[in-house]
Design an enzyme around this catalytic site. Sequence first.
Site, PDB file in Angstrom:
ATOM      1  N   LYS B  81       0.863  -1.177   0.000  1.00 41.35           N
ATOM      2  CA  LYS B  81       0.000   0.000   0.000  1.00 41.35           C
ATOM      3  C   LYS B  81       0.902   1.230   0.000  1.00 41.35           C
ATOM      4  O   LYS B  81       1.931   1.239   0.683  1.00 41.35           O
ATOM      5  CB  LYS B  81      -0.893  -0.032   1.255  1.00 41.35           C
ATOM      6  CG  LYS B  81      -1.906   1.096   1.340  1.00 41.35           C
ATOM      7  CD  LYS B  81      -2.821   0.949   2.561  1.00 41.35           C
ATOM      8  CE  LYS B  81      -3.865   2.043   2.629  1.00 41.35           C
ATOM      9  NZ  LYS B  81      -4.752   1.905   3.812  1.00 41.35           N
ATOM     10  N   SER B 156      -9.765   2.145   2.927  1.00 39.75           N
ATOM     11  CA  SER B 156      -8.838   2.852   2.065  1.00 39.75           C
ATOM     12  C   SER B 156      -7.857   1.945   1.322  1.00 39.75           C
ATOM     13  O   SER B 156      -7.273   2.376   0.328  1.00 39.75           O
ATOM     14  CB  SER B 156      -8.051   3.861   2.887  1.00 39.75           C
ATOM     15  OG  SER B 156      -7.206   3.213   3.822  1.00 39.75           O
ATOM     16  N   SER B 180     -10.096  -0.138   7.119  1.00 36.82           N
ATOM     17  CA  SER B 180      -9.472   0.010   5.804  1.00 36.82           C
ATOM     18  C   SER B 180      -8.790  -1.238   5.249  1.00 36.82           C
ATOM     19  O   SER B 180      -8.410  -1.256   4.079  1.00 36.82           O
ATOM     20  CB  SER B 180      -8.456   1.154   5.823  1.00 36.82           C
ATOM     21  OG  SER B 180      -9.123   2.386   5.797  1.00 36.82           O
TER      22      SER B 180
END
Lengths: 95, 490
Positions: B81, B156, B180
């Site tokens: 990420k 997210s 997330s």
Amino acid sequence: MSLNQEGVGRIARLARIELSAAESAATQDQLNDILGFIARLQAVDTTGIEPMAHAVDVVQRLRPDFITETDRRADFQAIAPEVEGGLYLVPKVIE
Amino acid sequence: MINASLKELSAALAQRKISAVELATLFLNRIERMNPTLNAFITTDRDKTLAQARCADEMRKVGADDAAAASSLHGIPLAHKDIFCTQGWRTTCGSKMLANFISPYDAHVVERFAAAGMVTLGKLNMDEFAMGSSNETSFFGAVKNPWDVSRVPGGSSGGSAAAIAARLAPAATGTDTGGSIRQPAALCGLTGLKPTYGVVSRYGMIAFASSLDQAGPMAKSAEDCALLLTAMAGFDTRDSTSLERPAEDYSRDLNQPLTGLKIGLPKEFFGAGMDNDVRAVVEAALDEYRKLGATTVAVSLPNSELSVPAYYVIAPAEASSNLSRFDGVRYGYRAPDYGDLADMYSKTRAQGFGAEVKRRILIGTYVLSHGYYDAYYLQAQKIRRLIAADFTEAFKQCDVIMGPTSPSVAFAFGAKNADPVQMYLSDIYTISTNLAGLPGMSLPCGFGNNNMPVGLQIIGRWFDETKMLNAAHQYQQVTDWHSRMPEGLA
């Protein structure tokens, strides 16, 4: 509690975020929606409840005061917007 | 190969059926072909990836007794990420503010996976500064859900979820501040785990809300997540909230039978807020657990409806403080034209941050400001304790808690954009776990409306990741939801 235009301006100044007049009006509505949503917290009786600042109760760790970092000033300054002679440049603060 | 488990990939590499370079190339080629549609990756760098893969192959040649080559993850590719700092790669956090930021150091998690011999495929798209539940706030454009490209992948960690669902990577890192990891895992049909707060170091992970942020693995199965978590977890002096605990093998209990497992079902998680298609699939999963020998017991988390409003005081408050570092002085974006210093800060931040990030900074600034601190911030922290105490009480009656991860399947782009509060409510079942610091995971348990994946959430006691992984793995032995992949992407 709801925010008026003046309040939005004050918060934006504190947060150092410039808002145009048009943005300011839209922001006022959105912030008031969110503040309305979180207002329900006020109704909860929390007498005698300790605030929980953190997910786990740990005491701040201490360590001996030795130098553990190497000097990487050049690496860190290579990614800065504006540097000169090892210093970060910003607009003049003191006249 | 693209559907293989990490264990299978590990065996194939050890038996020299495939090299790390061949494996990385396979995924890089898929990324090249499909990323223009899915937008899961912000940055790839074929040369860097292949150099790491060649290095992994060389190390294996030198000798199997070498510590790295003995790692079961050695030579397997994964993607990070874009919230994790990676030396030499761009780390954008999904923001214009850091669009050209190249970190001078690696995050602890990145170091750990590199030490295990894993190969980096690239950096994954995400909501800006991890603030969002649909990936629509990314400066680099929204990620598409591989199951239906007109729908959001969740957020997210939406890039992480989409990449694995489309088999562009066998594994990825994610972070979870209010859901997330778990919500995008649910919406994209994969397995993701948020560990107990403090288990994985936050060093080099760009901070959103420091008392809630926790990194975790995302992959196809619980077995894969256990391997990844074992590599990620561990004490790190550079994170002041990293917990000093003995190292754990998170795979150790995967094969335990579930006979006698007590599953708590909070009545608040099965109320009116959940869509019927999600409810049907979650209920069917619970039946499967009963067949596996588990029993279910009704529990209550009476303050859970306060979790979202409490979170939207605490998280923005911490964010407004954390994001004050982005001022155009030491790194990141600086506005091209400005007057004095205050004007430079204000213009830099106005231009560098997107709308949702600004909204949260402003809310955070407000609740921390003079005259409102006690009414909002302190009150939210007290309610946080009530929410944590609810879990302590519930866990007296059960070993794990289960329920839906998300109230609905993946929604269409734009569906919740206009109304921030509606978007916030998509994390209604995940947020309380972060407030309490508990571990939580999501695993695929079937399909709802429009054939979109549904996630089952498992919440464990503090530090009981192995129990959750055991429960998830046993379910995955008798179901195949986790091995399904979207059609047309082979």
